[in-house]
Design a protein around this motif. Structure first.
Motif, mmCIF file in Angstrom:
data_model
loop_
_atom_site.group_PDB
_atom_site.id
_atom_site.type_symbol
_atom_site.label_atom_id
_atom_site.label_comp_id
_atom_site.label_asym_id
_atom_site.label_seq_id
_atom_site.Cartn_x
_atom_site.Cartn_y
_atom_site.Cartn_z
ATOM 1 N N PHE A 1 3.560 -4.390 6.616
ATOM 2 C CA PHE A 1 2.170 -3.957 6.706
ATOM 3 C C PHE A 1 2.079 -2.509 7.195
ATOM 4 O O PHE A 1 1.335 -1.696 6.640
ATOM 5 C CB PHE A 1 1.393 -4.889 7.650
ATOM 6 C CG PHE A 1 -0.022 -4.452 7.888
ATOM 7 C CD1 PHE A 1 -0.993 -4.623 6.914
ATOM 8 C CD2 PHE A 1 -0.379 -3.854 9.090
ATOM 9 C CE1 PHE A 1 -2.302 -4.206 7.138
ATOM 10 C CE2 PHE A 1 -1.666 -3.442 9.317
ATOM 11 C CZ PHE A 1 -2.643 -3.611 8.339
ATOM 12 N N VAL A 2 2.816 -2.155 8.235
ATOM 13 C CA VAL A 2 2.804 -0.786 8.775
ATOM 14 C C VAL A 2 3.326 0.199 7.733
ATOM 15 O O VAL A 2 2.768 1.286 7.541
ATOM 16 C CB VAL A 2 3.631 -0.708 10.084
ATOM 17 C CG1 VAL A 2 3.845 0.724 10.522
ATOM 18 C CG2 VAL A 2 2.931 -1.495 11.187
ATOM 19 N N GLY A 3 4.384 -0.169 7.024
ATOM 20 C CA GLY A 3 4.941 0.718 6.007
ATOM 21 C C GLY A 3 3.981 0.969 4.851
ATOM 22 O O GLY A 3 3.802 2.103 4.403
ATOM 23 N N VAL A 4 3.349 -0.101 4.344
ATOM 24 C CA VAL A 4 2.394 0.044 3.238
ATOM 25 C C VAL A 4 1.177 0.843 3.702
ATOM 26 O O VAL A 4 0.671 1.704 2.978
ATOM 27 C CB VAL A 4 1.991 -1.345 2.685
ATOM 28 C CG1 VAL A 4 0.824 -1.242 1.721
ATOM 29 C CG2 VAL A 4 3.177 -2.002 2.004
ATOM 30 N N SER A 5 0.705 0.602 4.918
ATOM 31 C CA SER A 5 -0.442 1.345 5.450
ATOM 32 C C SER A 5 -0.129 2.828 5.572
ATOM 33 O O SER A 5 -0.936 3.688 5.212
ATOM 34 C CB SER A 5 -0.856 0.797 6.814
ATOM 35 O OG SER A 5 -1.271 -0.534 6.703
ATOM 36 N N ALA A 6 1.050 3.155 6.076
ATOM 37 C CA ALA A 6 1.444 4.560 6.213
ATOM 38 C C ALA A 6 1.544 5.225 4.846
ATOM 39 O O ALA A 6 1.119 6.382 4.668
ATOM 40 C CB ALA A 6 2.764 4.663 6.959
ATOM 41 N N ALA A 7 2.092 4.520 3.866
ATOM 42 C CA ALA A 7 2.205 5.084 2.515
ATOM 43 C C ALA A 7 0.825 5.333 1.912
ATOM 44 O O ALA A 7 0.582 6.375 1.292
ATOM 45 C CB ALA A 7 3.021 4.149 1.628
ATOM 46 N N CYS A 8 -0.119 4.415 2.103
ATOM 47 C CA CYS A 8 -1.480 4.590 1.575
ATOM 48 C C CYS A 8 -2.200 5.751 2.256
ATOM 49 O O CYS A 8 -2.878 6.547 1.600
ATOM 50 C CB CYS A 8 -2.282 3.295 1.753
ATOM 51 S SG CYS A 8 -1.765 1.975 0.647
ATOM 52 N N LEU A 9 -2.066 5.845 3.564
ATOM 53 C CA LEU A 9 -2.711 6.951 4.287
ATOM 54 C C LEU A 9 -2.135 8.303 3.861
ATOM 55 O O LEU A 9 -2.869 9.279 3.685
ATOM 56 C CB LEU A 9 -2.548 6.756 5.790
ATOM 57 C CG LEU A 9 -3.403 5.653 6.406
ATOM 58 C CD1 LEU A 9 -3.049 5.467 7.871
ATOM 59 C CD2 LEU A 9 -4.878 5.981 6.257
ATOM 60 N N THR A 10 -0.827 8.381 3.691
ATOM 61 C CA THR A 10 -0.191 9.630 3.252
ATOM 62 C C THR A 10 -0.644 10.004 1.850
ATOM 63 O O THR A 10 -0.983 11.171 1.591
ATOM 64 C CB THR A 10 1.346 9.491 3.292
ATOM 65 O OG1 THR A 10 1.744 9.099 4.613
ATOM 66 C CG2 THR A 10 2.026 10.784 2.927
ATOM 67 N N ALA A 11 -0.695 9.050 0.953
ATOM 68 C CA ALA A 11 -1.142 9.329 -0.416
ATOM 69 C C ALA A 11 -2.602 9.766 -0.422
ATOM 70 O O ALA A 11 -2.975 10.720 -1.113
ATOM 71 C CB ALA A 11 -0.951 8.091 -1.286
ATOM 72 N N GLY A 12 -3.439 9.125 0.369
ATOM 73 C CA GLY A 12 -4.850 9.501 0.463
ATOM 74 C C GLY A 12 -5.024 10.904 1.009
ATOM 75 O O GLY A 12 -5.871 11.674 0.545
ATOM 76 N N TYR A 13 -4.228 11.269 2.003
ATOM 77 C CA TYR A 13 -4.294 12.615 2.578
ATOM 78 C C TYR A 13 -3.956 13.672 1.533
ATOM 79 O O TYR A 13 -4.662 14.660 1.387
ATOM 80 C CB TYR A 13 -3.334 12.713 3.766
ATOM 81 C CG TYR A 13 -3.163 14.119 4.269
ATOM 82 C CD1 TYR A 13 -4.154 14.716 5.036
ATOM 83 C CD2 TYR A 13 -2.021 14.859 3.971
ATOM 84 C CE1 TYR A 13 -4.006 16.012 5.489
ATOM 85 C CE2 TYR A 13 -1.866 16.149 4.415
ATOM 86 C CZ TYR A 13 -2.866 16.729 5.183
ATOM 87 O OH TYR A 13 -2.722 18.019 5.624
ATOM 88 N N PHE A 14 -2.886 13.483 0.791
ATOM 89 C CA PHE A 14 -2.480 14.468 -0.204
ATOM 90 C C PHE A 14 -3.463 14.550 -1.369
ATOM 91 O O PHE A 14 -3.711 15.631 -1.900
ATOM 92 C CB PHE A 14 -1.055 14.193 -0.696
ATOM 93 C CG PHE A 14 -0.009 14.595 0.306
ATOM 94 C CD1 PHE A 14 0.191 15.919 0.626
ATOM 95 C CD2 PHE A 14 0.769 13.631 0.948
ATOM 96 C CE1 PHE A 14 1.142 16.297 1.553
ATOM 97 C CE2 PHE A 14 1.724 13.993 1.878
ATOM 98 C CZ PHE A 14 1.909 15.339 2.188
#
Length: 134
Positions: free
Chosen positions: A11-24
């Motif tokens: 869950f933490v890994g998928v959340s971090a990946a989504c937040l990073t993609a959203g930021y970029f």
């Protein structure tokens, strides 16, 4: 217990990946919108005035040839009911309620303000008011 840890890390890994993609994606969208591709019309000085189209980021490349036109605005500062108001050129449209009492000004200026004073720009009005209210 081991399953809960695996689910938590997943869950933490998928959340971090989504937040990073959203930021970029957001950052890329902001960079693209900061350079509009709309064209701006400019007038150049020469033998005849010519209207040219140029991209907005290149419009000032020949700024020594650009004819700057400003609106011919006039403002009328006058006292009404003991307070100062700024009217437009037509003497009917109220542009600014100052809430500055007429009594804050010297007697000579009060007479001028009762008759009304013309100013070429709003900045001139503001400078005038600042000089007496500061």
């Amino acid at each position: 217990m081991k399953r809960y840890m695996i689910c938590l890390f997943l869950f933490v890994g998928v959340s971090a990946a989504c937040l990073t993609a959203g930021y970029f994606i957001t950052r890329q969208h902001q960079n693209a919108s900061s350079f509009p591709s709309e064209e701006t019309e400019i007038e150049t000085i020469g033998t005849a005035e010519v209207t040219e189209s140029a991209p907005e980021n290149l419009a000032a490349a020949n700024r020594h040839q650009v004819l700057h036109q400003t609106k011919a605005e006039e403002f009328y500062l006058v006292s009404e009911d003991g307070f100062l108001l700024v009217f437009g050129k037509d003497k009917e449209t109220i542009c600014l309620y100052t809430h500055i009492p007429l009594l804050d000004f010297p007697e000579q200026e009060q007479e001028k303000l009762r008759e009304g004073i013309w100013f070429p720009s709003m900045m001139e009005v503001i400078h005038y008011l600042e000089s007496y209210t500061s």
